[in-house]
Design an enzyme around this catalytic site. Structure first.
Site, mmCIF file in Angstrom:
data_model
loop_
_atom_site.group_PDB
_atom_site.id
_atom_site.type_symbol
_atom_site.label_atom_id
_atom_site.label_comp_id
_atom_site.label_asym_id
_atom_site.label_seq_id
_atom_site.Cartn_x
_atom_site.Cartn_y
_atom_site.Cartn_z
ATOM 1 N N PRO A 1 0.506 -1.345 0.529
ATOM 2 C CA PRO A 1 -0.035 -0.373 0.059
ATOM 3 C C PRO A 1 0.721 1.376 0.511
ATOM 4 C CG PRO A 1 -0.814 -1.760 1.179
ATOM 5 C CD PRO A 1 0.518 -2.335 1.253
ATOM 6 N N SER A 7 6.225 1.864 -7.118
ATOM 7 C CA SER A 7 7.263 1.945 -7.884
ATOM 8 C C SER A 7 8.635 2.256 -7.042
ATOM 9 C CB SER A 7 7.280 3.594 -8.337
ATOM 10 O OG SER A 7 5.763 3.980 -8.997
ATOM 11 N N ARG A 57 -15.231 0.632 -45.228
ATOM 12 C CA ARG A 57 -16.442 1.275 -44.181
ATOM 13 C C ARG A 57 -16.749 2.889 -45.065
ATOM 14 N NH1 ARG A 57 -20.506 0.683 -41.333
ATOM 15 N NH2 ARG A 57 -21.353 2.597 -39.516
ATOM 16 N N HIS A 82 -13.028 3.209 -35.850
ATOM 17 C CA HIS A 82 -13.826 2.239 -35.886
ATOM 18 C C HIS A 82 -15.411 2.689 -35.238
ATOM 19 C CE1 HIS A 82 -11.567 -1.447 -36.737
ATOM 20 N NE2 HIS A 82 -12.271 -2.298 -36.975
ATOM 21 N N GLU A 133 4.770 -3.555 -14.069
ATOM 22 C CA GLU A 133 6.191 -3.380 -14.047
ATOM 23 C C GLU A 133 6.985 -2.032 -14.810
ATOM 24 O OE1 GLU A 133 7.398 -6.563 -15.413
ATOM 25 O OE2 GLU A 133 5.289 -7.683 -14.829
#
Ligand code: FAD
Length: 387
Positions: A137, A141, A276, A346, A371
């Site tokens: 908690p 980092s 499209r 889209h 990561e």
């Protein structure tokens, strides 16, 4: 397989890539289309069946060391292969825990023969789920400063107390690694790494709901968790060195999954722009759309070369820490930009659950935090510049 990257990949790697492409098209895509688009993973039964087919096809755990039951591919080859393996709806989940193999957290490879035999090898062979627990908690980092979980030596046991957050898969893993403070040193040298089985009394894991669908993170509490003396991995105080040294190589294949999903989203955007039409003209003929796609193409190609160059250096035994940060930073940011453009092209379908784009869009956001957040990788790169 050791390869030397050039402008043409070796034949064996191209054949492997083609085989993976076919496997995804024939085995994985039809299965994913039948599932709830928000499914956290394949149902266990489907997973088992598919994993058996992956093994039969010789595509299982290609990146694990050969002497421990894996395919023995080097970092460069794995980066090429994982770009391909990631190109399906659940593709971002693929590194380490998909149908192409589940890998143990890399620090275990620094363990004793017995630890590797008991934990790492069956993970590679059977596809056991594992977890690694660094983040607390107080922050992820800067683990050297933030880790407060304590491991105390009592006779021939270690006793762990503390709390970990955002620990992917801890609720259903067979075992995992937990980083805890053993020494008086308040920094990196006071931290050690332990093997923990979630069934151990005092270990509890509760799901944390996030925008990510797969590999659900957990809030883990360790309350007087008693471990045998041989649960320690590596030497006392070596925990974070193991975590980071072994993670460096993994960052290239990990980055390749970011790249793979970016490639898949980009391909979908090109196809959609061709078919499209709006105002009587195909989207592909609009400069606004062409520029989005042209920028994505440039970023994808640049990203691939950054990953390949860094992976190649790592395989040669060169120091590739900065290259690993560059690859992780750039690939996660390119992924975000390319998927965002594909969603836009889209239109409404971009956010519809009919297509994988909306899932990639949500999961891509996490890739700039997990990561190591982008800012931490920029810090690593900048440190090198000013050294
Ligand atoms: C879905 C998910 C799964 C995860 N799985 C795991 C797991 O399996 N195991 C595990 O141990 N952890 C896991 N994590 C935790 C992850 O590694 C941390 O969230 C990450 O390291 C950041 O730590 P934090 O969240 O505590 O943010 P903090 O460390 O508090 O940082 C917050 C923000 O501050 C900024 N920042 C931090 N340092 C600097 C700096 N030096 N300069 C400038 N800005 C800075 C960054 O923007 C950063 O995002 C997971 C996280 C998520 C979201």
């Amino acid at each position: 397989m050791t390869v030397f990257p050039g402008f043409t990949l070796p034949d064996e790697l191209r054949v492997l890539r083609e085989q993976i492409r076919r496997f995804i098209r024939e085995e994985i895509v039809p299965l994913e289309q039948r599932l709830d688009p928000d499914a956290p993973g394949l149902p266990e039964e489907d997973y088992e069946r598919l994993a058996a087919r992956t093994k039969a096809a010789g595509l299982w755990a290609l990146g694990a060391p050969e002497e421990h039951g894996g395919g023995g591919l080097d970092t460069f080859s794995m980066s090429v292969v994982l770009e391909e393996m990631a190109q399906h709806r659940m593709g971002l989940y693929n590194v380490g825990c998909g149908v192409f193999g589940r890998y143990p957290p890399p620090a275990i490879w620094a363990g004793t023969k017995e630890q590797i035999k008991k934990y790492a090898e069956p993970t590679v062979r059977e596809g056991w789920r594992t977890f690694f627990a660094i983040t607390e908690p107080s922050g992820g980092s800067d683990p050297a400063g933030a880790i407060q979980t304590r491991a105390e030596r009592r006779g021939d046991r270690w006793v762990l107390n503390g709390r970990k957050v955002f620990i992917s898969n801890a609720h259903h893993a067979r075992w995992g690694l937990v980083w805890a403070r053993t020494g008086k040193d308040k920094g990196r040298a006071g931290i050690s790494c332990f093997i923990v089985e979630p069934g151990t009394p005092g270990f509890t894991a509760k799901n944390i709901r996030t925008i990510r669908t797969a590999a659900i993170p957990n809030d883990v509490t360790l309350e007087d968790v008693e471990l045998p003396a041989d649960a320690l991995v590596g030497a006392e105080g070596q925990g974070l060195d193991l975590a980071f040294d072994l993670l460096v190589k993994n960052r290239f294949p990990y980055s390749a999954t970011n790249l793979g999903v970016a490639v898949a989203a980009h391909r979908m955007a090109i196809a959609h722009a061709k078919q499209r039409s709006t105002f009587g003209v195909p989207l592909s003929q609009r400069q606004a759309i062409q520029w989005m796609l042209a920028d994505a193409e440039v970023e994808i190609r640049a990203c691939r070369w950054l990953i390949w160059e860094g992976a190649w250096k790592a395989d040669r035994g060169e120091d590739a820490r900065v290259e690993a940060s560059i690859a992780k930073l750039y690939s996660s940011e390119v992924l975000g930009r390319v998927v965002d453009a594909a969603v836009q092209i889209h239109g409404g379908y971009g956010v519809s659950k009919e297509f994988p784009l909306e899932r990639w869009y949500r999961e891509a956001r996490v890739r700039r935090i997990g990561e190591g957040p982008s800012e931490v990788h920029r810090m690593v790169i900048a440190r090198q510049l000013f050294r």
